[in-house]
Structure formats: C-alpha cells, structure tokens
Design a protein around this motif. Structure first.
Motif, PDB file in Angstrom:
ATOM      1  N   ALA A 668       0.675  -1.355  -0.275  1.00  0.00           N
ATOM      2  CA  ALA A 668       0.541  -0.090   0.295  1.00  0.00           C
ATOM      3  C   ALA A 668       0.966   1.317   0.055  1.00  0.00           C
ATOM      4  O   ALA A 668       0.362   2.305  -0.819  1.00  0.00           O
ATOM      5  CB  ALA A 668      -1.018   0.456   1.476  1.00  0.00           C
ATOM      6  N   HIS A 669       1.520   1.053   1.028  1.00  0.00           N
ATOM      7  CA  HIS A 669       2.803   2.478   0.557  1.00  0.00           C
ATOM      8  C   HIS A 669       3.093   2.910  -0.448  1.00  0.00           C
ATOM      9  O   HIS A 669       3.339   3.633  -1.093  1.00  0.00           O
ATOM     10  CB  HIS A 669       3.525   2.212   1.928  1.00  0.00           C
ATOM     11  N   MET A 670       3.881   1.446  -0.836  1.00  0.00           N
ATOM     12  CA  MET A 670       4.196   1.591  -1.750  1.00  0.00           C
ATOM     13  C   MET A 670       3.663   2.574  -3.451  1.00  0.00           C
ATOM     14  O   MET A 670       3.912   2.790  -3.737  1.00  0.00           O
ATOM     15  CB  MET A 670       5.693   0.710  -2.933  1.00  0.00           C
ATOM     16  N   CYS A 671       2.045   1.769  -3.710  1.00  0.00           N
ATOM     17  CA  CYS A 671       1.766   2.431  -4.264  1.00  0.00           C
ATOM     18  C   CYS A 671       1.316   3.903  -3.830  1.00  0.00           C
ATOM     19  O   CYS A 671       0.782   4.760  -5.125  1.00  0.00           O
ATOM     20  CB  CYS A 671       0.038   2.001  -4.729  1.00  0.00           C
ATOM     21  N   LEU A 672       1.210   3.620  -2.665  1.00  0.00           N
ATOM     22  CA  LEU A 672       0.686   5.687  -2.142  1.00  0.00           C
ATOM     23  C   LEU A 672       1.418   6.209  -2.596  1.00  0.00           C
ATOM     24  O   LEU A 672       1.284   7.599  -2.756  1.00  0.00           O
ATOM     25  CB  LEU A 672       0.140   5.542  -0.397  1.00  0.00           C
ATOM     26  N   GLY A 673       2.657   5.655  -2.873  1.00  0.00           N
ATOM     27  CA  GLY A 673       4.178   7.169  -2.746  1.00  0.00           C
ATOM     28  C   GLY A 673       3.963   7.403  -5.038  1.00  0.00           C
ATOM     29  O   GLY A 673       4.087   8.483  -4.722  1.00  0.00           O
ATOM     30  N   LEU A 674       3.455   6.075  -5.890  1.00  0.00           N
ATOM     31  CA  LEU A 674       3.140   6.842  -6.616  1.00  0.00           C
ATOM     32  C   LEU A 674       2.620   7.250  -6.854  1.00  0.00           C
ATOM     33  O   LEU A 674       2.680   8.570  -7.585  1.00  0.00           O
ATOM     34  CB  LEU A 674       3.076   4.490  -7.800  1.00  0.00           C
ATOM     35  N   GLY A 675       1.799   6.902  -6.225  1.00  0.00           N
ATOM     36  CA  GLY A 675      -0.058   7.706  -6.652  1.00  0.00           C
ATOM     37  C   GLY A 675       0.286   9.594  -6.239  1.00  0.00           C
ATOM     38  O   GLY A 675      -0.395  10.210  -6.983  1.00  0.00           O
ATOM     39  N   TYR A 676       0.771   9.530  -4.778  1.00  0.00           N
ATOM     40  CA  TYR A 676       1.283  11.044  -4.255  1.00  0.00           C
ATOM     41  C   TYR A 676       2.346  11.722  -5.466  1.00  0.00           C
ATOM     42  O   TYR A 676       2.085  12.990  -5.753  1.00  0.00           O
ATOM     43  CB  TYR A 676       1.716  11.122  -2.912  1.00  0.00           C
ATOM     44  N   VAL A 677       3.151  10.827  -6.130  1.00  0.00           N
ATOM     45  CA  VAL A 677       4.148  11.725  -6.586  1.00  0.00           C
ATOM     46  C   VAL A 677       3.975  12.350  -8.518  1.00  0.00           C
ATOM     47  O   VAL A 677       3.948  13.374  -8.526  1.00  0.00           O
ATOM     48  CB  VAL A 677       5.592  10.397  -7.406  1.00  0.00           C
ATOM     49  N   LEU A 679       1.078  13.505  -8.962  1.00  0.00           N
ATOM     50  CA  LEU A 679      -0.443  14.388  -8.192  1.00  0.00           C
ATOM     51  C   LEU A 679       0.301  15.478  -7.900  1.00  0.00           C
ATOM     52  O   LEU A 679       0.185  16.309  -7.272  1.00  0.00           O
ATOM     53  CB  LEU A 679      -1.462  13.493  -7.187  1.00  0.00           C
ATOM     54  N   GLY A 680       1.514  15.268  -8.067  1.00  0.00           N
ATOM     55  CA  GLY A 680       2.549  16.527  -7.901  1.00  0.00           C
ATOM     56  C   GLY A 680       2.883  16.271  -6.327  1.00  0.00           C
ATOM     57  O   GLY A 680       3.309  17.532  -5.146  1.00  0.00           O
ATOM     58  N   ARG A 681       2.601  15.217  -5.092  1.00  0.00           N
ATOM     59  CA  ARG A 681       3.127  16.045  -3.782  1.00  0.00           C
ATOM     60  C   ARG A 681       4.558  14.776  -4.021  1.00  0.00           C
ATOM     61  O   ARG A 681       4.138  13.877  -3.081  1.00  0.00           O
ATOM     62  CB  ARG A 681       1.721  15.305  -3.553  1.00  0.00           C
ATOM     63  N   SER A 682       5.271  15.239  -3.876  1.00  0.00           N
ATOM     64  CA  SER A 682       6.664  14.587  -3.654  1.00  0.00           C
ATOM     65  C   SER A 682       6.815  14.053  -2.581  1.00  0.00           C
ATOM     66  O   SER A 682       7.290  12.615  -2.336  1.00  0.00           O
ATOM     67  CB  SER A 682       7.475  14.876  -4.748  1.00  0.00           C
ATOM     68  N   SER A 683       6.745  15.449  -2.202  1.00  0.00           N
ATOM     69  CA  SER A 683       7.598  14.739  -1.029  1.00  0.00           C
ATOM     70  C   SER A 683       6.764  13.688   0.233  1.00  0.00           C
ATOM     71  O   SER A 683       7.612  12.975   1.047  1.00  0.00           O
ATOM     72  CB  SER A 683       8.011  16.433   0.463  1.00  0.00           C
ATOM     73  N   ARG A 687       7.992   9.476   0.656  1.00  0.00           N
ATOM     74  CA  ARG A 687       8.176   9.720   2.691  1.00  0.00           C
ATOM     75  C   ARG A 687       7.194   7.911   2.554  1.00  0.00           C
ATOM     76  O   ARG A 687       7.571   7.263   2.883  1.00  0.00           O
ATOM     77  CB  ARG A 687       7.101  10.627   3.605  1.00  0.00           C
ATOM     78  N   HIS A 688       5.930   7.106   1.072  1.00  0.00           N
ATOM     79  CA  HIS A 688       5.789   5.898   1.963  1.00  0.00           C
ATOM     80  C   HIS A 688       6.393   5.257   0.916  1.00  0.00           C
ATOM     81  O   HIS A 688       6.646   3.968   0.801  1.00  0.00           O
ATOM     82  CB  HIS A 688       4.081   6.461   0.854  1.00  0.00           C
ATOM     83  N   PHE A 689       7.936   5.555   0.251  1.00  0.00           N
ATOM     84  CA  PHE A 689       8.198   5.005  -0.269  1.00  0.00           C
ATOM     85  C   PHE A 689       9.356   4.521   0.583  1.00  0.00           C
ATOM     86  O   PHE A 689       9.502   3.656   0.574  1.00  0.00           O
ATOM     87  CB  PHE A 689       9.139   5.972  -1.925  1.00  0.00           C
ATOM     88  N   GLU A 690      10.166   5.197   1.275  1.00  0.00           N
ATOM     89  CA  GLU A 690      10.081   5.091   2.572  1.00  0.00           C
ATOM     90  C   GLU A 690      10.387   3.741   2.996  1.00  0.00           C
ATOM     91  O   GLU A 690      10.793   3.021   3.926  1.00  0.00           O
ATOM     92  CB  GLU A 690      11.410   5.897   3.188  1.00  0.00           C
ATOM     93  N   ARG A 691       8.924   4.134   4.020  1.00  0.00           N
ATOM     94  CA  ARG A 691       8.273   3.086   4.239  1.00  0.00           C
ATOM     95  C   ARG A 691       8.172   2.171   4.074  1.00  0.00           C
ATOM     96  O   ARG A 691       8.230   0.838   4.685  1.00  0.00           O
ATOM     97  CB  ARG A 691       6.779   3.980   4.862  1.00  0.00           C
ATOM     98  N   SER A 692       7.786   2.175   2.621  1.00  0.00           N
ATOM     99  CA  SER A 692       7.607   0.588   1.888  1.00  0.00           C
ATOM    100  C   SER A 692       8.735  -0.135   1.967  1.00  0.00           C
ATOM    101  O   SER A 692       9.014  -1.688   2.166  1.00  0.00           O
ATOM    102  CB  SER A 692       7.286   1.101   0.089  1.00  0.00           C
ATOM    103  N   LEU A 693       9.833   1.352   1.721  1.00  0.00           N
ATOM    104  CA  LEU A 693      11.462  -0.057   1.785  1.00  0.00           C
ATOM    105  C   LEU A 693      11.536  -0.458   2.923  1.00  0.00           C
ATOM    106  O   LEU A 693      12.105  -1.585   3.425  1.00  0.00           O
ATOM    107  CB  LEU A 693      12.137   1.123   0.997  1.00  0.00           C
ATOM    108  N   GLU A 694      11.489   0.474   4.168  1.00  0.00           N
ATOM    109  CA  GLU A 694      11.319  -0.477   5.413  1.00  0.00           C
ATOM    110  C   GLU A 694      10.896  -1.603   5.916  1.00  0.00           C
ATOM    111  O   GLU A 694      11.290  -2.534   6.211  1.00  0.00           O
ATOM    112  CB  GLU A 694      11.149   0.674   6.730  1.00  0.00           C
ATOM    113  N   LEU A 695       9.614  -1.594   5.155  1.00  0.00           N
ATOM    114  CA  LEU A 695       9.024  -2.829   5.509  1.00  0.00           C
ATOM    115  C   LEU A 695       9.319  -3.971   4.966  1.00  0.00           C
ATOM    116  O   LEU A 695       9.561  -5.678   5.068  1.00  0.00           O
ATOM    117  CB  LEU A 695       7.420  -2.511   5.793  1.00  0.00           C
ATOM    118  N   PHE A 696       9.908  -3.720   3.300  1.00  0.00           N
ATOM    119  CA  PHE A 696      10.220  -5.137   2.372  1.00  0.00           C
ATOM    120  C   PHE A 696      11.656  -5.257   2.904  1.00  0.00           C
ATOM    121  O   PHE A 696      12.026  -6.465   3.025  1.00  0.00           O
ATOM    122  CB  PHE A 696      10.187  -4.366   0.931  1.00  0.00           C
ATOM    123  N   ALA A 697      12.051  -4.693   3.662  1.00  0.00           N
ATOM    124  CA  ALA A 697      14.067  -5.284   4.115  1.00  0.00           C
ATOM    125  C   ALA A 697      13.330  -6.035   5.266  1.00  0.00           C
ATOM    126  O   ALA A 697      14.623  -6.694   4.978  1.00  0.00           O
ATOM    127  CB  ALA A 697      14.287  -3.621   4.084  1.00  0.00           C
TER     128      ALA A 697
END
Length: 872
Positions: A668-677, A679-683, A687-697
C-alpha cells in the motif's frame, strides 16, 4: 414499406408489391413480425415455421431465410442470445394498425383492413392457432362495431349484416341480442321474438342450456315494449387536489392521441397517481358530455380487501340508470359495455390491485379510461393496448412550487435554504412533501427549520403526521404487504446495499439465488414501483424507500462484500494474469472473457466498489477492504484515475495496519508513493516509498523488493532524475532475476531500456528492449509486449528509423486497445502523432493528437492535455 397479414401475406414498397419468396420464407417473416420487436428464440422460430416437420439442417435453412429477407427487404433483423428480433414501426403492419384503430374506436376503418383469412396460405400448427386467434379478434371488433352502431341509431343499415352473422354463428348470444335489438328498434318486434325463440330452442336442443341473462333481459324489454334506456349522466369524480403542481410532461402524455382508450398511471405509494388522474380528469371534464364514473378499487388498502369487479359493476350499472342488475361477472360486464356503447364518458379506476381486477371494468371503445395502480399492470398494456404513464418524483422546482402552494409564498420565501433542505430530504416524493407541509400548516408559528432538522435526524419518523395516509412507513408497508415472501425478503435486503444502484449479479449474491431467479424476484419489486431498473441490469430505490427497507433488515451478512471482492479479484486477474492475488471465495463470483469485459465491469461497478470498500473497513472486513484496493489498482492505472487510486490505497493501508500485515502495508505504501508523486505531492510520496522499503527489507521477498525499486524508478523519472531512475531500474532487475521471476524480469528489462533511451544511449536501450521482447513473447505477456513496443518505437524514432517507429507504435496501440488500457492508448497516440509529424504527414499527425487529447481530457490528465493543446 408496408406489411399485410390480414389476408394473404403481402409486402409493399411505396405501394408496389414485393415478392417475398416461397411460403417458408414468408413464414419466417410473419413469425418475427407478429412479435412487435420482441426477440424470438431460434427453437421457437423453428417450431412456428415447420412444427414437427422441420427438415434436416433446419437451423442452417432458417439462417439462410433470414439472410435473404435482410437483403431482399432491407430489414433490420437483429441476432442476439435471446433470438431474432425484427424492428419495424407498428404503423407499417396492418395487424397492428387494426388493433390500434380498435382501441381508438374506429371500428369500421379497422375492419376495412381485412382482405380475407389472416396469413392465408401459411401452414403449420402455430399458424393455424394464430389465424384462429386473429379471426376471434376480428369477430370481437365486429360485435363492438354492432353495439356502437345500435347505440348511434344505425339499426336499419346494420340489419343485413346482423342477419348474415347470426346465420353463421347461431349460438352466439351476444350477436342474437344485437339482432333482436335491431329488429325491435326497426319496429319488427314479431321477428325479434321469433329470433329469440329460435335461439332458445337451439340452445336447449343442442347444448341443453337456457339463454343467458342478458339475452333474456333483451327479450323481456321487447315484450314490455321498452324502446330505449333511461339516459343517466353520472358525475362521480372526487374533488381535485387544490395545490396540484408540476407534472407537465405526464399531463401532456395523457393528452396524447394514443391514450384515448386506457391510460395506466403507475408509481410507488405517495407518488401522486390519484392527484394526477383527478387533475387531468377535471381539466378535461367538458370532453366527456355523457359523464364520469369513478371508483376506488382499494388495491392496497390495509383496512379492506380489494373491491371485486362484480361489486364495482353493480355500482356502475346503477349509476347508469339500470334497474335490473344481472347476476354474475360476465353478464354484468356485458350489460355495462352495452350501456356504455356510443357514450363519450370518462371512467377512473383508482388504486387497482391487478389487471384481472380492471379488465371486466373496461367499457366499449367510446369511453376513456384512467387506471392508477402501484403495479405496472403489464397485462393491461400487453393485452389491451393501455398506454403506461409512469410517475417519478417531482423535480426541485416543482417540489418548491408545491410547498409554496401549500404553505404560502411568504413563509417559503422567508427560509429559502431550509426549503431547499426540505425538498432534498423528501426526495421529491409528493406524499413526503404533503406530510411535511401538513405538519408545518398545523404549526404556523414554527420555523420550517424545525421540520428540516427532524428530517435530517430521523427522516421516516419526521414523515409521520399521526394518521393513516399521512405516515410514510404505513404507506410503504401497504406495498410491501402485497409482495410474495421472497420479494419482501429481497426488498429488505436491498435496503442494506448502501450504494446509489446495484447490478443484477450483485443482487443475486446478496439474495443467494441464481441470476434468472433473482431477475424474476426483482421484476416483482419493479412492478410495485419499489425498485427501478434505470438502465438494463442495474437497479435503484428512492432514498426514502431505501431507508424504509433498511429498517426491515438490519444485517445482510457478508454475501455482498464477498461477491464484490471475489469478482473484483477475477477481473484484476484477467487484466494482469501474471500478478499473484490472494484468493477470495463467493458462490456468485463472475468470470470475464477478456480484458474489455473486465474493464467494462469495473466501469459499471466503480461507485459500488468504492462504497463497498468503505463499508468493509467500517464493518471489520479488513481483508476485503485491502483486496478491493489491490484489485482496483490495475483498473485505475489503465483509466488514468490516479486520485481514485490513492483514495482506495489509503483505505487498504488502514485495513492492512489493523491486520498488522507488513507485506500488505508495504504494498500500500509503495502504490501510495506512486500516486502522490504523480499528483505532484512528491515529498509525501517519498515518505511512503521510504516506509515501503523499510517494510520490504524486513522480508526475504526479492519480488517485493524489486517492485519497490521499480516504483521508485518511475517516481525519479517523473521528477526528472533520469540517472537515479536508471539506478533503481537496474536494482529492481537484479532483484527479479534473483527471485527467478521471468515476468518481472521482462518488465524490468524494458524499463531499463527505456531509461537508457531517455538518457540518449539508444544502442544499450535497444539491446535491453529486444531482450524484453523475446521474454514477453515466450511468456505471452501482452501488456509487457505493448509497453516494450512503445519503447522500441521511441528508440527507432530517435534513431531516424521512422518506418520501424510507426510499425511499433501501431502494434502497441492495437495491443493497448485489446487490453482496454485507455491511459497508455492516449500516450501512444500522442507519440504516434509525433512520428507522423516528423515524416511530413501533418494531417494524420493532428488526427492522432486530437484522439489523444480527447482521452487525456476524459482521464483528467490536465498537464498532458494542456501541453498537447498548445502543440495543436
């Protein structure tokens, strides 16, 4: 083109006869024509044309006949799973013109259409039965014409016809009565009495029966020397509603020529059927100089049984001046029709329970009938040519006009916003508006805001003025009480759906019934106007009806959630067969033939799915809430609906957090990261990408880790950092190779190639993309192949290989259309236009750009649309 069935079969084109072919081909034409545009199943058509004498390969022969008829006559003969359907206007077929003229009372003109025996020369058991039925219609019209002629004093001209008909049908008592009356009115009582004695003797000798009561009554009248009935002019209409407003379209429909015989006014309880009928009746009272009859048939009265037609006929006959009332329904109905013949009268049959209750009360062709009912009375429409005028709720302007008429313009004008709220909460239902208005009229010092607040908090409680007829729950209950047990249960369960509308398969899952059985149950609800099929296969309720239904069934269980989850999973699996999805069971899950089928289902069910996902989260069905977010992702991607995708993933994330499922949270975090980027809300996206990588790691799932790198590569490219995008693409490719996931490897090869191309390194880009194409072909990965073709086209374009670029783009475009991926279709169309423009084909380039622009605008892709508009 005109079609003649009332005699030998004829087809005329602008008056000239057309050769339709041999008898069997004519039979096919007639068997389709008589259905008035309804489909005829192939097996039924075969039986009609041949009966038990069908030849070998009858179906192929039938197909050939249909094909010849299409070519010969230019007919619109459609083929569907329901069978063959022939669409022609009713005015083109003499049979349908005959029936319409009979309904209008133009009997001489109607009978003048007959040229001989109906469908003469067509030979099968079905055609024999059809011919007999049509001849019965003709004879009934002849008898009606006789009654009208007698009532109009044309007895002398009618006598030769009656004598001939009586010789042909010596046992028809209605005909005998007509002949006796014509002789009596001509001053020949002796012959009239001899005719009675002849009929009486033949009935006794051949059938062992006495003459019927109506025939005996005519005999007694002649013996008594009576010449004509007493002319009574009943005026039975109740007073009209003084504050009637709106309904202009419905009133116009009642004025239309087609409605002069019977108009069935339908709608749910409280919709204003009686008010409309009485308003129209009083407005047109002068059109009925011989009077008006009215009866409340009490079809849905909780305190009484529906009024039997025998009782109504007694009341009508007495109102018409009849002193000797025959016994029995048929005798009374016959006498009623005789008395009504030649009279221009209005008959209002209010609150009918069924077609069977109404039919005996239908007079001859000279009167106009209005029927109101909570049922659709399909039998009245089908068998008696009634024009159905269905009522919907009042629009906002008419609803406010109603309140002004009821409460006064000053009081309504003092609280305009509150009045708008009242109209909204009443949903335009006239009874609801009447109850609110009645309560407000009884409390003239109360602000209208008091009643609006009650409606907002407890709508059904607020719509109870304390008496029968002013309690919305009670009025709805009368309709529900008329339902079968199965339909009543379905009504209650539908109150739990909570969406604006619902599909037939979804209701089947809710009821745990087959689709055919569910359709029949819903038809019963449609017939009572408790449910509306507003488009084929989708159903909705009025908001207040839905609230009442919800009160009856507090919990429908998880069947509907399971249906949507399992079917969404099946649709997503069809769109992305190579992506793993968790299983979800439902005995009513749908399957999908292809990508377009799956996308069409998502298009139709989108609103229901989003509502269901929210309800799943609220009700604790967290697995369903997460699964719906996951399954709608591919749909949103193909339709370019990024904002909707983010909303769905936010709900899915909350569900995954409650489940404490790290993998689901990471996805979910990964897909939210894609969506927010996007939509122009990169920061926020990062944050969602970082949380996604933490969980996948925290897992050893190389595929999941590779997916995270893919997502971050896309985001980096979107933000213009091509070097970082390539790094993440290569990292993702390594992860997929380590996991042995060929499908993900193929997709990553293409993405690495694409990013090399974006950096201008076309040789490396082409090598990676060609490797991706080989792997896609091996795996049969259509979507991967389409994406790779798009990349190869881009590379070829920038290498100056324009012919290759055009070929690749066109192949990619065909695949994306096959996949129903309109988002990528738009992008490819723009790129195809770029290449065409570069090669000098400016006109064709602009055409592709315009098509791309239409899709961008439809998908809400504002930046792409603006850029392309500027280029155009």
């Amino acid at each position: 083109m005109e079609f003649g069935l009332l005699g030998a079969v004829e087809v005329r084109n602008r008056g000239a006869l057309v050769d339709v072919g041999h008898v069997r081909q004519q039979s096919v034409l007639v068997a389709l024509l008589v259905e008035e545009g309804r489909p005829v199943p192939v097996d039924r058509l075969l039986d009609r044309v041949w009966g038990e004498r069908a030849p070998l390969r009858a179906r192929e022969t039938l197909y050939g006949y249909v094909s010849k008829l299409r070519k010969l006559l230019g007919l619109d003969i459609e083929r569907s799973p329901a069978g063959y359907r022939l669409n022609v206007a009713t005015a083109q077929v003499d049979l349908f013109r005959f029936r319409a003229l009979v309904r209008l009372g133009a009997l001489d003109e109607a009978l003048g259409l007959w040229r001989g025996d109906a469908v003469e020369g067509l030979d099968s058991p079905w055609f024999d039965a059809l011919r007999e039925s049509l001849h019965a219609e003709r004879f009934a019209a002849e008898l009606d014409r006789n009654d009208a002629a007698l009532a109009q004093g044309r007895h002398a001209a009618l006598l030769p016809v009656l004598r001939r008909m009586a010789d042909e049908r010596p046992h028809d008592e209605r005909l005998a009565a007509q002949l006796m009356l014509a002789l009596h009115l001509s001053g020949n009582d002796a012959e009239a009495l001899r005719q009675y004695e002849t009929v009486r003797r033949e009935l006794a000798d051949e059938l062992g029966a006495d003459p019927s009561k109506p025939l005996q009554d005519v005999h007694q009248r002649i013996l008594a020397g009576e010449s004509a009935r007493a002319e009574c002019r009943p005026l039975q209409l109740p007073a009209p509603q003084p504050w009637f407003t709106g309904r202009e379209e419905e009133l116009a429909a009642l004025d239309a020529p087609e409605t002069v015989v019977i108009t069935a006014i339908g709608g749910t309880g409280g919709i204003g059927k009686t008010a409309l009928a009485l308003h129209w009746a009083h407005r047109h009272a002068d059109d009925f100089p011989d009077g008006q009859l009215y009866v409340n048939l009490r079809g849905f009265d909780p305190a009484a049984e529906p009024t039997p037609p025998e009782t109504v006929l007694r009341e009508f006959l007495e109102a018409l001046g009849e002193e000797m009332i025959p016994e029995g329904l048929d005798a009374r109905a016959a006498r009623y029709r005789s008395l009504m013949a030649g009279r221009r009268m209005l008959v209002v049959l209010d609150n009918a329970r069924s077609t069977e209750q109404v039919v005996p009360l239908l007079p001859g062709p000279d009167a106009t009938v209005l029927v109101t009912s909570r049922l659709k009375l399909a039998g009245l429409v089908a068998a008696h040519g009634a024009r159905s005028v269905s009522l919907d709720v009042l629009n906002s302007a008419d609803a406010q006009a109603f309140l002004r008429a009821r409460l006064g313009a000053d009081r309504v004008a003092a609280e305009p916003e509150v009045v708008a709220d009242l109209v909204t909460w009443c949903g335009g239902l006239p009874l609801a508006l009447s109850i609110v208005a009645a309560r407000a009229a009884m409390e003239p010092d109360f602000p209208l805001a008091v009643f609006a607040e009650e409606l907002r908090e407890q709508p059904l409680d607020a719509l109870d003025a304390g008496e029968i007829g002013t309690n919305l729950r009670a009025v709805f209950s009368w309709s529900v009480a008329a339902l079968s047990d199965e339909a009543a249960r379905a009504f209650a369960l539908l109150g739990t759906v909570g969406t604006a509308d619902v599909s037939l398969p979804a209701v089947a899952a809710l009821l745990d019934r087959s689709v055919p059985r569910t359709r029949m149950v819903l038809r019963e609800l449609e017939n009572t106007y408790l449910l509306q099929q507003h488009v084929p296969g989708r159903y909705r309720m009025h908001d207040l009806v839905g609230l009442y239904a919800a009160d009856l069934e507090a919990d429908a269980g998880s069947r509907l959630l399971d249906f949507y989850a399992a079917t969404a999973r099946a649709a997503a699996a069809r769109l992305e067969p190579h992506k793993p999805l968790p299983e979800h069971e439902s005995g009513h899950s749908l399957s999908f033939a292809d990508n377009a089928d799956a996308m069409a289902w998502f298009d139709a069910e989108h609103d229901c799915l989003t509502t269901t996902q929210r309800r799943a989260l609220d009700s604790g069905a967290f697995e369903v809430a997460w699964l719906l977010g996951r399954t709608m992702n591919s749909y949103y991607s193909r339709r370019g609906r990024t904002s909707d995708d983010v909303d769905a993933w936010l709900i899915a994330l909350r569900a995954a957090e409650v489940l404490q499922d790290g993998a689901k949270q990471a996805a979910a975090h990964m897909c939210l990261g894609l969506g927010y980027v996007e939509l122009g809300r990169s920061s926020l996206g990062h944050r969602h990408f970082e949380r996604s990588l933490e969980l996948f790691a925290q897992t050893d799932d190389h595929v999941a880790q590779g997916s995270a790198h893919r997502a971050m590569a896309w985001a980096a490219e979107f933000e213009g950092d091509l070097g970082r995008a390539l790094e993440h693409s290569l990292a993702g490719l390594a992860k997929f190779r380590a996991a042995g996931s060929e499908i993900r490897e193929a997709e990553s090869l293409n993405e690495v190639g694409w990013r090399y191309a974006c950096l201008g390194r076309y040789a490396e880009a082409r090598a990676y993309c060609e490797d991706a194409m080989v792997l896609n072909d091996k795996l049969g990965h259509t979507e991967g192949a389409a994406a790779t073709l798009d990349s190869l086209a881009h590379i070829a374009h920038h290498d100056g290989r324009h012919a290759d670029a055009l070929a690749h783009y066109r192949e990619a475009l065909a695949l994306y259309r096959e996949l129903d991926n309109s988002a990528e279709e738009a992008t490819v169309l723009e790129h195809l236009g770029d290449v065409l423009f570069a090669t000098g084909s400016e006109g064709e380039a602009r055409e592709q750009w315009r098509r791309a622009l239409e899709l961008y605008e439809k998908q809400g892709r504002a930046s792409e649309a603006a850029a392309l508009t500027a280029r155009l």
